[in-house]
Design a protein around this motif. Structure first.
Motif, PDB file in Angstrom:
ATOM      1  N   CYS A  22       1.593  18.823  26.187  1.00 56.18           N
ATOM      2  CA  CYS A  22       1.787  17.454  25.745  1.00 56.18           C
ATOM      3  C   CYS A  22       2.789  17.402  24.616  1.00 56.18           C
ATOM      4  N   HIS A 111      -6.137  20.274  27.242  1.00 54.10           N
ATOM      5  CA  HIS A 111      -6.041  21.185  26.102  1.00 54.10           C
ATOM      6  C   HIS A 111      -7.128  20.845  25.099  1.00 54.10           C
ATOM      7  N   HIS A 113      -7.858  20.012  21.425  1.00 56.79           N
ATOM      8  CA  HIS A 113      -7.014  19.423  20.387  1.00 56.79           C
ATOM      9  C   HIS A 113      -7.687  19.577  19.021  1.00 56.79           C
ATOM     10  N   HIS A 125      -2.405  20.093  19.443  1.00 58.96           N
ATOM     11  CA  HIS A 125      -3.232  21.090  20.129  1.00 58.96           C
ATOM     12  C   HIS A 125      -3.976  21.960  19.112  1.00 58.96           C
ATOM     13  N   VAL A 170      -8.161  16.764  25.433  1.00 58.90           N
ATOM     14  CA  VAL A 170      -7.319  15.687  25.958  1.00 58.90           C
ATOM     15  C   VAL A 170      -6.778  16.117  27.318  1.00 58.90           C
ATOM     16  N   HIS A 172      -3.932  15.393  30.329  1.00 60.06           N
ATOM     17  CA  HIS A 172      -2.601  14.820  30.555  1.00 60.06           C
ATOM     18  C   HIS A 172      -2.237  14.953  32.035  1.00 60.06           C
TER      19      HIS A 172
HETATM   20 CU    CU Z   1      -3.024  18.177  25.066  1.00 63.28          CU
END
Ligand code: CU
Length: 186
Positions: A22, A111, A113, A125, A170, A172
Motif C-alpha cells: 500500500c 498487511h 499495520h 505497515h 488492512v 487492499h
Molecule cells: Cu497495508
C-alpha cells in the motif's frame, strides 16, 4: 536481450510488484498489457505470501480477534465487504483472515499495520525493524483470492512475535495497492 536476461528481468518485475504494497508508487501499471480484468499480480504471486499449512490463528488459544469495517477510501461497490481477522502470538506470529462480499476472482493483499484503524486508517505497515525492508519477514503480509461467491480466507506466519506493535490489519485490492478497503482492530 538474451532469454536469460529476460527471465531475470521478469522475476525482478514480479518482485517489485509484490513489494509495492500500500506504500508503493504506481508500479501496478508496470506490466501493462496483462489480460483485461486480471489483477496485475497472478494469484500465485499473491498467495505465495501465505502459509497454508500453518494452524490458523483462530485455532490458537488466546488469539486476538477483530471484525473488519469498510473504510471511507474503499472503492464504490465495497459496502458489503465484511469478515474477521485473528492474530495469534506463541513464540511467532500467525495471522488469519476471512472475508466475504469481495469481487469474485479478485485478489487482495493484507498487511499488519502500526496504528489502530481510527488513526489514519491504520497508519503505516507494521515493521519489526522500522525503516527496514517493506516485505516479509520484516513485515507481515498475506494474499487473498476471492472465490466465485466472493469469499476468501488465508493464513500467514512470521517467526517473530509482533508484540503490541501491530494493532490493526488492512486489506487492499492488488490492482489498487494504495487503496484501503477494510480494516480490523485486534
Ligand atoms: Cu497495508
Amino acid at each position: 536481450m538474451n532469454r536469460r536476461a529476460a527471465v531475470t528481468l521478469t522475476g525482478l518485475l514480479t518482485t517489485t510488484l509484490l513489494l509495492a504494497g500500500c506504500g508503493g508508487d504506481d508500479a501496478d501499471t508496470a506490466d501493462g498489457g496483462a489480460e483485461a480484468g486480471a489483477a496485475d499480480h497472478s494469484s500465485m504471486d499473491v498467495m505465495a505470501m501465505n502459509d497454508p499449512d500453518a494452524t490458523p490463528a483462530y485455532d490458537v488459544d488466546g488469539a486476538a480477534e477483530g471484525a473488519f469495517t469498510v473504510l471511507d477510501s474503499a472503492p464504490p461497490g465495497s459496502e458489503d465487504v465484511a469478515g474477521e481477522a485473528w492474530l495469534a502470538q506463541d513464540g511467532g506470529t500467525t495471522v488469519s483472515v476471512e472475508l466475504s462480499g469481495l469481487e469474485p476472482g479478485a485478489t487482495y493483499m493484507a498487511h499488519l499495520h502500526a496504528e489502530p484503524c481510527g488513526t489514519d486508517d491504520g497508519g503505516p505497515h507494521f515493521q519489526f525493524e522500522v525503516g527496514g525492508e517493506e516485505v516479509p519477514p520484516n513485515e507481515v503480509h498475506l494474499g487473498l483470492e476471492a472465490d466465485d461467491e466472493g469469499n476468501a480466507t488465508a493464513t500467514t506466519t512470521n517467526d517473530r512475535e509482533v508484540g503490541d506493535g501491530a494493532p490493526s490489519i488492512v486489506v487492499h485490492p492488488t490492482d489498487l495497492p494504495d487503496n484501503r478497503l477494510v480494516c480490523a482492530d485486534f
